[in-house]
Design a protein around this motif. Structure first.
Motif, PDB file in Angstrom:
ATOM      1  N   PRO A 121       4.602  -3.005   3.528  1.00 16.62           N
ATOM      2  CA  PRO A 121       4.731  -1.632   2.530  1.00 16.62           C
ATOM      3  C   PRO A 121       3.804  -1.608   1.429  1.00 16.62           C
ATOM      4  O   PRO A 121       3.382  -0.487   0.934  1.00 16.62           O
ATOM      5  N   ALA A 122       4.180  -2.706   0.682  1.00 19.05           N
ATOM      6  CA  ALA A 122       3.476  -3.145  -0.694  1.00 19.05           C
ATOM      7  C   ALA A 122       2.106  -2.978  -0.493  1.00 19.05           C
ATOM      8  O   ALA A 122       1.448  -2.279  -1.390  1.00 19.05           O
ATOM      9  N   ILE A 123       1.458  -3.611   0.565  1.00 23.49           N
ATOM     10  CA  ILE A 123      -0.127  -3.673   0.503  1.00 23.49           C
ATOM     11  C   ILE A 123      -0.644  -2.205   1.094  1.00 23.49           C
ATOM     12  O   ILE A 123      -1.337  -1.986   0.587  1.00 23.49           O
ATOM     13  N   GLU A 124       0.224  -1.669   1.770  1.00 23.32           N
ATOM     14  CA  GLU A 124      -0.102  -0.328   2.317  1.00 23.32           C
ATOM     15  C   GLU A 124      -0.350   0.560   1.355  1.00 23.32           C
ATOM     16  O   GLU A 124      -1.155   1.388   0.942  1.00 23.32           O
ATOM     17  N   LEU A 125       0.873   0.694   0.434  1.00 25.41           N
ATOM     18  CA  LEU A 125       0.768   1.598  -0.548  1.00 25.41           C
ATOM     19  C   LEU A 125      -0.221   1.065  -1.546  1.00 25.41           C
ATOM     20  O   LEU A 125      -1.099   2.137  -2.046  1.00 25.41           O
ATOM     21  N   ASP A 150       2.780 -10.334   4.423  1.00 26.05           N
ATOM     22  CA  ASP A 150       3.876 -10.739   3.345  1.00 26.05           C
ATOM     23  C   ASP A 150       3.139 -12.030   2.764  1.00 26.05           C
ATOM     24  O   ASP A 150       3.132 -12.038   1.247  1.00 26.05           O
ATOM     25  N   LYS A 151       2.187 -12.574   3.180  1.00 24.73           N
ATOM     26  CA  LYS A 151       1.685 -13.727   2.256  1.00 24.73           C
ATOM     27  C   LYS A 151       0.758 -13.217   1.522  1.00 24.73           C
ATOM     28  O   LYS A 151       0.307 -13.518   0.239  1.00 24.73           O
ATOM     29  N   ALA A 152      -0.295 -12.167   2.024  1.00 20.71           N
ATOM     30  CA  ALA A 152      -1.145 -11.533   1.242  1.00 20.71           C
ATOM     31  C   ALA A 152      -0.561 -10.771  -0.055  1.00 20.71           C
ATOM     32  O   ALA A 152      -1.068 -11.001  -1.273  1.00 20.71           O
ATOM     33  N   ALA A 153       0.391 -10.159   0.093  1.00 18.37           N
ATOM     34  CA  ALA A 153       1.322  -9.505  -0.787  1.00 18.37           C
ATOM     35  C   ALA A 153       1.817 -10.571  -2.001  1.00 18.37           C
ATOM     36  O   ALA A 153       1.562 -10.246  -3.226  1.00 18.37           O
ATOM     37  N   VAL A 206       5.008  -3.924  11.806  1.00 16.57           N
ATOM     38  CA  VAL A 206       3.839  -3.659  11.431  1.00 16.57           C
ATOM     39  C   VAL A 206       3.480  -2.318  11.716  1.00 16.57           C
ATOM     40  O   VAL A 206       2.527  -1.599  11.476  1.00 16.57           O
ATOM     41  N   ALA A 207       3.958  -2.093  12.838  1.00 17.80           N
ATOM     42  CA  ALA A 207       3.699  -0.610  13.485  1.00 17.80           C
ATOM     43  C   ALA A 207       3.980   0.689  12.861  1.00 17.80           C
ATOM     44  O   ALA A 207       3.568   1.526  12.812  1.00 17.80           O
ATOM     45  N   CYS A 208       4.766   0.260  11.635  1.00 19.77           N
ATOM     46  CA  CYS A 208       5.069   1.191  10.583  1.00 19.77           C
ATOM     47  C   CYS A 208       3.882   1.387   9.799  1.00 19.77           C
ATOM     48  O   CYS A 208       3.770   2.628   8.994  1.00 19.77           O
ATOM     49  N   ASN A 209       2.853   0.680   9.665  1.00 17.54           N
ATOM     50  CA  ASN A 209       1.768   0.723   8.680  1.00 17.54           C
ATOM     51  C   ASN A 209       0.964   1.948   9.298  1.00 17.54           C
ATOM     52  O   ASN A 209       0.340   2.072  10.403  1.00 17.54           O
ATOM     53  N   GLY A 210       0.959   2.977   8.310  1.00 18.13           N
ATOM     54  CA  GLY A 210       0.097   4.231   8.360  1.00 18.13           C
ATOM     55  C   GLY A 210      -1.386   4.071   8.757  1.00 18.13           C
ATOM     56  O   GLY A 210      -1.807   4.733   9.597  1.00 18.13           O
ATOM     57  N   PHE A 211      -2.017   3.015   8.061  1.00 22.95           N
ATOM     58  CA  PHE A 211      -3.559   3.008   8.487  1.00 22.95           C
ATOM     59  C   PHE A 211      -3.646   2.648   9.754  1.00 22.95           C
ATOM     60  O   PHE A 211      -4.404   2.991  10.729  1.00 22.95           O
ATOM     61  N   VAL A 244      -6.298  -5.095  -7.457  1.00 25.83           N
ATOM     62  CA  VAL A 244      -5.248  -5.497  -6.601  1.00 25.83           C
ATOM     63  C   VAL A 244      -5.278  -4.293  -5.434  1.00 25.83           C
ATOM     64  O   VAL A 244      -5.238  -4.739  -4.262  1.00 25.83           O
ATOM     65  N   ALA A 245      -5.762  -3.070  -5.707  1.00 26.48           N
ATOM     66  CA  ALA A 245      -5.832  -2.022  -4.864  1.00 26.48           C
ATOM     67  C   ALA A 245      -7.029  -2.357  -3.898  1.00 26.48           C
ATOM     68  O   ALA A 245      -6.795  -2.282  -2.667  1.00 26.48           O
TER      69      ALA A 245
END
Ligand code: KG4
Ligand code: ZN
Length: 344
Positions: free
Chosen positions: A192-196, A178-181, A281-286, A244-245
């Motif tokens: 989710p935003a970072i993952e995308l 959240d803070k990174a985003a 965080v376990a939703c994260n695909g990576f 950003v990516a």
């Protein structure tokens, strides 16, 4: 003989079957679910994310007011979707903590009122314990629970018998996302935003630190990674979409590497061959993909909670309560909310 058979069925029903309503209001999701015999019949989650997004994080006052507005309708919908009426419920389960005090109070007061009206037991559930057991896996295993408020490694020897191996010494994993985003000008929630963004970025563009990867304990730290990202953002100057990516991908790969490595090392050290992963965080695909390949490489088994059970939801509360009933846990009505409840 026939009488004995009927009595046996009635007895079995009493011990093994339980139609149960779960209520969860510890943070920013208002949720109610109905489960029966370990099966989720309904799981209604009303997220307040949009309301909190403008503030860049959860505002406790807004969360509790919103719970109060939504809770009745969420319960009614959960019952409707389950095909049952309140009078059929055999128990009510609710999150007692940890969480925001004013938010917990809404769920607990509602659950207590309902249980009183129905003259049914009220079961209190530890929110993190519910995350911990939201993965269908028989112990022994090592569990990684990664959410917005917690990052924990737990050795589960048998159901209800677990030991906290380590946790974050500063930011939780989800909080770090959240803070990174926020640093990258992306929205809330940040995960989710970072993952995308990371999908179109180069994870090796920036060499960010892997904090406490080789420490002698099982704790985590994410604030140094956040500071390193802030420095990289400053160095980068103007943030183009590609920058950003790249920064997102570099951050995500650093955070995920630490989570995956420490989890599997902890499992080896505990002598177990199974790993369970849960929490938002376990939703994260990576992360999911890295966990799978690490499991394959080491011949271990990994199970990750279903996506709908990863972020906060009442089904995991009801499922754990039902399991506790089955395990014969006694039910006490003498309890209060526990905002700082530590996982025993
Ligand atoms: O378990 P959860 O819903 O709430 C807590 O109990 O804290 O977890 C929410 C956290 C947030 O910090 C959010 O950014 C993170 O889970 N999260 C993710 C992803 N989806 C949610 N983090 C990384 N990648 C995601 N796809
Ligand atoms: Zn949670």
């Amino acid at each position: 003989m026939a009488l004995l058979f009927i009595a046996k069925i009635l007895l079995t029903r009493d011990i093994w079957w339980m139609l149960l309503l779960g209520i969860e209001t510890s943070c920013d999701e208002t949720s109610a679910a109905v489960v029966d015999e370990g099966v989720v019949l309904s799981n209604v989650v009303s997220s307040q994310i949009a309301l909190h997004a403008v503030h860049g994080g959860v505002v406790p006052e807004i969360a509790s007011r919103q719970h109060l507005i939504l809770i009745d309708e969420v319960i009614i919908q959960a019952l409707r979707e389950s095909g049952h009426v309140a009078e059929e419920l055999e128990a009510v389960a609710v999150t007692r903590g940890p969480g925001l005090p004013s938010a917990l109070l809404v769920g607990v007061s509602t659950a207590r009122g309902l249980a009183l009206r129905l003259k049914k037991p009220l079961v209190s559930v530890h929110h993190m314990e519910a995350h911990l057991y939201s993965v269908p896996m028989d112990p022994p295993f090592v569990a990684l629970v990664v959410s917005g408020g917690h990052t924990m490694l737990v050795h589960v020897r048998e159901f209800g018998v677990h030991r906290l191996l380590g946790q974050t010494v500063d930011d939780a994993a989800g909080e770090a996302f959240d803070k990174a985003a926020q640093l990258l000008g992306l929205g809330y929630p940040g995960g989710p935003a970072i993952e995308l963004q990371a999908r179109s970025g180069n994870p090796r563009a920036w060499d960010l630190p892997r904090p406490m990867l080789d420490s002698s304990d099982w704790n985590f730290s994410f604030s140094g990674l956040k500071t390193a990202l802030r420095r990289a953002v400053t160095l980068q100057g103007k943030l183009s979409p590609q920058a950003v990516a790249d920064l997102s991908a570099s951050f995500q790969s650093a955070a995920v590497e630490v989570l995956v490595e420490k989890t599997f090392r902890a499992a080896s050290a505990c002598g177990v061959r199974q790993v369970a992963v849960s929490g938002g965080v376990a939703c994260n695909g990576f992360l999911r993909q890295q966990l799978q390949s690490r499991a394959t490489a080491s011949g271990m088994r990994v199970e990750i909670a279903e996506a709908r059970l990863c972020t906060d939801n009442a089904a995991m509360i009801a499922l754990l309560a039902e399991r506790k009933f089955r395990a014969g846990t006694t039910v006490s009505t003498e309890w209060d909310i526990e905002p700082d409840w530590i996982l025993a």
